[in-house]
Design an enzyme around this catalytic site. Structure first.
Site, short mmCIF file in Angstrom:
data_model
loop_
_atom_site.label_atom_id
_atom_site.label_comp_id
_atom_site.label_asym_id
_atom_site.label_seq_id
_atom_site.Cartn_x
_atom_site.Cartn_y
_atom_site.Cartn_z
CE LYS A 1 -3.59 2.47 2.54
NZ LYS A 1 -4.70 2.38 3.51
CG HIS B 1 -8.79 -27.05 -34.68
ND1 HIS B 1 -8.05 -25.90 -34.47
CD2 HIS B 1 -8.60 -27.37 -35.99
CE1 HIS B 1 -7.46 -25.54 -35.59
NE2 HIS B 1 -7.78 -26.42 -36.53
#
Length: 533
Positions: free
Chosen positions: A144, A285
């Site tokens: 922070k 695929h």
């Protein structure tokens, strides 16, 4: 008051508290050489002191000893004030002076090994004790306050920190601290995700109020499914063998589509226990274009390849046993994108080495197809989460619903086809004969169309191999969901199929059973569906 620059921040004090001691001595020596004071805790402080390095215990800073088996040691204003104080805020500076709080400019913390503890199968209480509290609190505080504080959560980042200090005469830049803060918050988020996921499992809670998922970057990808999509690959920390845990022996980096298809191929071939013999799956695929058992791995590969030679070109090959030289010699006869196997012989690797674009992955094991786990997909505004489709099926689970029962050979093929159908996009139809697919119909909106496509592919196979008749004659068929009408079943019968496996459960089941009896087919119901979207 004089306020320091918020771009370049010079380091005066560092707090180091790590469970993973990798590289921490070298880091500490380098920091001391730059005139940085060290504060530490417990085992880390002892390690540094034993190495002859000057270090101050956190207990000296807080005025409290470490207590409650180390549960309470850093949760104190003298620590969190040093991390959170804004160096350009006069009130913060006055508070620091009033309470004798010294700034902490660098935090080096990695957390109790909760994920590793769970992975080892530790009991409930041991897992609880390995939930870090002070570490995440400090990390979040430092992140922070990244305007002034650098926070390192991973030994892999030590070298970059030291390079930053060398390049800036002992300072860090704001851009660097911002990147560290991003990594820090992502790390604590992933840690809390691991804890909450474990607790949901320990409590057998299928739908916790909040569900989070976390991953660690394995590699940035050149692009996603298409070149205009940015992408990256993240691992979830699990030990399930597969593309995420594999060793890549050769070939360029895997693409997004390579990873997706390789996972599909390996999960499919893992359905076939290597103790029951070799099996090979070829994927294109995300759908199988050929799957087979064989007396040898080479035979299994050839039979899988023969199912659909056109689609196999540029495909992904997955093996359930280590790759041998004979099979490698067959595979390199056509272009293949990826081969994944539990292992590979030196001879096989040497054969592949001549094909520089072929990627070879080895995993040192197969995933357990029956192991529980979660699968999820994103939808607009949320995530769909479900159990992995891992429920096994045996002969005893099947219900013969026709006058004619399958023979033992047909039953073996039916179970084989059922395992393959589970990995074919819905609507899925799979023709199998003698332990090998001979026609696969995938992803159609109509089940009849899938049945027709699979039969047509079998006709193509007969033409390519100069067979006297379609291999669907005398085959069995698996359908991932019930036949709502008899038309799909009759299409399979017309192609020469003699036995069918399907879930059952349609309001029209009796009409389908009657049609099967009239056609002389054997049919079994599984009571289990395998949609795959």
């Amino acid at each position: 008051m004089h306020h320091p620059s918020t771009d370049r921040v010079y380091l005066g004090r560092a707090l180091i508290s790590v469970s993973d001691k990798t590289g921490v001595l070298d880091l500490s020596r380098a920091l001391i050489a730059k005139g940085i004071e060290l504060i530490s805790t417990g085992g880390t402080a002892a390690l540094l002191r034993d190495a002859g390095l000057p270090v101050q215990d956190v207990s000296e800073i807080t005025g409290f000893p470490e207590m409650m088996d180390g549960r309470v040691k850093t949760l104190h204003p003298n620590i969190h004030g040093g991390l959170l104080a804004l160096r350009d805020d006069d009130e913060h500076l006055l508070a620091m002076a009033a309470h004798s709080i010294q700034p902490i400019d660098l935090l080096v913390v990695n957390l109790y090994p909760f994920e590793a503890t769970v992975a080892k199968g530790a009991d409930y209480e041991t897992c609880i004790e390995n939930i870090d509290i002070g570490g995440p609190a400090m990390i979040r505080a430092a992140a922070k306050n990244h305007k002034f504080v650098s926070v390192i959560t991973d030994p892999a980042d030590y070298a970059e920190l030291l390079a930053q200090l060398d390049a800036n005469d002992g300072a860090t830049t704001l851009a660097f601290r911002q990147r560290l803060a991003l990594t820090a918050y992502a790390r604590t988020a992933a840690y809390d995700t691991a804890v909450s996921t474990w607790l949901a499992g320990a409590l057998a809670e299928p739908s916790p109020k909040y569900r989070s998922f976390a991953g660690r970057l394995a590699q940035p990808l050149r692009y996603g499914e298409n070149p205009h999509q940015k992408a990256a690959f993240y691992t979830d920390g699990s030990s399930r063998p597969g593309v995420a845990t594999a060793k890549q022996w050769q070939g360029k980096e895997l693409s997004y589509n390579n990873i997706n298809d390789t996972d599909a191929a390996f999960e499919l071939v893992a359905e076939f226990d290597p103790k029951d013999g070799p099996a090979v799956a070829i994927i294109k695929h995300a759908n199988p274009c050929g799957v087979s058992r064989g007396a040898s791995l080479k035979e299994a590969y050839i039979r899988a390849y023969n199912c659909d030679q056109t689609s196999a070109f540029g495909g992904i090959v997955a093996l359930n046993q280590p790759l041998d030289a004979e099979t490698a010699t067959e595979i390199v006869k056509i272009f293949t994108e990826v081969v994944i196997a539990p292992g590979a012989s030196d001879e096989a690797r040497a054969i592949f080495a001549a094909k520089k674009n072929l990627r070879l992955l080895t995993t040192e094991g197969l995933p357990d197809a029956a192991a529980p786990g979660l699968a999820f997909k994103q939808v607009a505004g949320g995530l769909l989460v479900q159990d992995r489709d891992s429920q096994p099926l045996s002969v005893s689970d099947l219900k013969v619903v026709t006058t004619r029962a399958p023979s033992d050979a047909q039953m073996a093929d039916l179970l084989f086809a059922w395992k393959v159908a589970k990995h074919v996009k819905s609507n899925a139809i799979v023709y199998v004969k003698d332990g090998a697919t001979v026609g696969v119909g995938a992803g159609q909106m109509s089940r009849v169309d899938s049945t027709r496509i699979a039969a047509r592919k079998a006709d193509d196979m007969a033409e390519v191999l100069s067979l006297p008749q379609s291999p669907t004659i005398g085959s069995v068929v698996a359908s991932d969901a019930f036949f709502p009408f008899a038309d799909g079943l009759l299409t399979a019968a017309a192609a020469g199929a003699t036995a069918i496996i399907q879930p059952g459960g349609s309001m029209n089941d009796q009409a389908v059973i009657d049609a099967a009896n009239e056609a002389g087919l054997a049919m079994v119901f599984t009571g289990q569906r395998h949609f795959r979207h």
